[in-house]
Design an enzyme around this catalytic site. Structure first.
Site, short mmCIF file in Angstrom:
data_model
loop_
_atom_site.label_atom_id
_atom_site.label_comp_id
_atom_site.label_asym_id
_atom_site.label_seq_id
_atom_site.Cartn_x
_atom_site.Cartn_y
_atom_site.Cartn_z
N TYR A 39 8.30 2.03 2.96
CA TYR A 39 9.75 1.78 2.98
C TYR A 39 10.49 2.76 2.09
CZ TYR A 39 9.76 -0.37 -1.67
OH TYR A 39 9.66 -0.58 -3.02
N ARG A 58 10.28 11.96 0.74
CA ARG A 58 9.29 11.02 0.18
C ARG A 58 8.78 10.07 1.26
NH1 ARG A 58 10.95 7.21 -4.80
NH2 ARG A 58 12.23 6.24 -3.19
N ARG A 106 -5.61 -8.29 15.15
CA ARG A 106 -5.86 -8.25 13.71
C ARG A 106 -7.26 -7.73 13.39
NH1 ARG A 106 -8.10 -10.49 9.50
NH2 ARG A 106 -6.99 -10.42 7.51
N HIS A 108 -8.91 -4.72 10.48
CA HIS A 108 -8.45 -3.93 9.35
C HIS A 108 -8.26 -2.45 9.69
CE1 HIS A 108 -9.42 -7.55 7.20
NE2 HIS A 108 -8.97 -7.03 6.07
N LYS A 154 4.89 4.71 -1.33
CA LYS A 154 5.94 3.68 -1.35
C LYS A 154 5.63 2.63 -0.29
CE LYS A 154 10.86 3.20 -2.22
NZ LYS A 154 10.69 2.31 -3.36
N GLU A 186 4.81 2.26 -15.37
CA GLU A 186 6.22 2.11 -14.97
C GLU A 186 6.65 0.66 -15.07
OE1 GLU A 186 6.52 3.60 -10.93
OE2 GLU A 186 4.85 2.37 -10.27
N LEU A 210 5.22 5.63 -8.99
CA LEU A 210 5.98 6.11 -7.84
C LEU A 210 6.81 7.30 -8.29
CD1 LEU A 210 6.73 5.44 -4.84
CD2 LEU A 210 8.88 4.60 -5.80
N1 PMP Z 1 8.62 2.76 -9.42
C1 PMP Z 1 8.59 1.71 -8.60
C2 PMP Z 1 7.38 0.86 -8.58
C3 PMP Z 1 9.69 1.41 -7.77
O1 PMP Z 1 9.65 0.35 -6.93
C4 PMP Z 1 10.85 2.22 -7.85
C5 PMP Z 1 12.06 1.89 -7.04
N2 PMP Z 1 11.87 2.11 -5.70
C6 PMP Z 1 10.84 3.32 -8.72
C7 PMP Z 1 9.72 3.56 -9.50
C8 PMP Z 1 12.03 4.24 -8.83
O2 PMP Z 1 12.19 5.03 -7.68
P1 PMP Z 1 13.61 5.51 -7.17
O3 PMP Z 1 14.24 6.28 -8.30
O4 PMP Z 1 13.33 6.37 -6.01
O5 PMP Z 1 14.38 4.27 -6.83
#
Ligand code: PMP
Length: 288
Positions: A39, A58, A106, A108, A154, A186, A210
């Site tokens: 997403y 991305r 279904r 995997h 993502k 993070e 991310l």
């Molecule tokens: N890390 C994670 C786990 C996130 O979900 C997000 C938000 N999508 C971010 C970092 C920050 O990414 P962005 O600046 O693209 O929103």
């Protein structure tokens, strides 16, 4: 009737426009069954998407990493998002785009029979972080990063992030800062920034975080503003001893963290590096 959303708003689902309240997918959609999908969330200010090309790049990288083929180019995605934005009539909003591997028996492994990806897009109103959040900042607690090792993707498989956010809620704070093997990764849905002696520091963009669109944007802002930036492994002790902490994401933009594990960060107020970055962020939005 889904509470707290505009059930009458139109969403895009596999080439059709449907009322949000009526949109349906198959119970065998692999997004539903396995969390097998990707997403994106693109923020929009006064009708202008912010860094849409970076978001789409991305998206394509994530799709490629999990081998979901849509046959859509960046231009196709951009057209879809801009069309949905226009139809919504919204000025400040988020564009949410989700692609799953599609509907199949279904099992995997990837489906061997032809399987069309499920494509979903919705546009939702978005309120920018208010003065209270900007001035008071966030309170966070530390926790071990218990997620998988492909946090660079993502993915819609967000159970680890969901549990992390609930950990914060249960602790009575706004969010968490996660650590893997003693190193900063993070937040539950944000990148985290550390300031020490005027230097802005962020973890390396590897598979444990991310690659936030704001990560690169804030790095660029720092360069423009003459703030020294370092990307390196950050120890948990360094976070605890930081002069300033911040987090960034599409919807939170950049926000100060003023409480960490029950203690004030610095003097407990948003710091000077935050103020500079916040001003730069606001200016970039105003200039869109
Ligand atoms: N890390 C994670 C786990 C996130 O979900 C997000 C938000 N999508 C971010 C970092 C920050 O990414 P962005 O600046 O693209 O929103």
């Amino acid at each position: 009737m889904i509470p707290n959303v505009d059930n009458d708003s139109l969403v895009y689902l596999n080439g059709e426009l449907v009322r949000l309240g009526d949109a349906k997918i198959s119970v065998l959609d692999r997004g539903f069954i396995f969390g097998d999908g990707i997403y994106e969330v693109v923020p929009v200010y006064h009708g202008k998407p912010f860094r849409i090309h970076e978001h789409l790049a991305r998206l394509q990288r994530s799709l490629k990493k999990v081998c979901i083929e849509t046959g859509k180019s960046d231009a196709d995605w951009e057209h879809l998002l801009r069309d949905m934005l226009k139809r919504s009539g919204l000025a400040d909003c988020t564009l949410y785009l989700q692609v799953t591997r599609g509907v199949a028996k279904r099992e995997h492994g990837f489906p061997t029979d032809p399987c069309e990806p499920t494509i979903f897009c919705m546009v939702s109103p978005f309120a920018r972080p208010d003065a209270k959040k900007r001035e008071h900042g966030y309170s966070v607690v530390s926790m071990p990063d218990l997620r998988w090792q492909h946090c660079d993707i993502k993915s819609v498989s967000l159970l680890g992030n969901v549990l992390a956010k609930q950990f914060a809620t249960d602790a009575g704070v706004d969010d968490v800062i996660q650590f893997r093997n003693g190193h900063l990764s993070e937040g539950s849905s944000s990148n985290v920034w550390v300031v020490k002696n005027g230097v802005l520091i962020a973890p390396v963009r590897d598979e444990f975080i991310l690659e936030g669109i704001r990560y690169v944007f804030i790095q660029e802002l720092a360069q423009k503003l003459g703030i020294r930036f370092e990307s390196r492994a950050i120890l948990q002790e360094e976070v605890a001893a930081a002069d300033e902490l911040m987090l960034s994401s599409a919807t939170k933009e950049i926000l100060p963290i003023t409480q960490y594990d029950g203690k004030a960060v610095g003097n407990g107020k948003p710091g000077p590096v935050y103020a500079q970055l916040r001003a730069g962020y606001d200016a970039a939005i105003a200039a869109l």
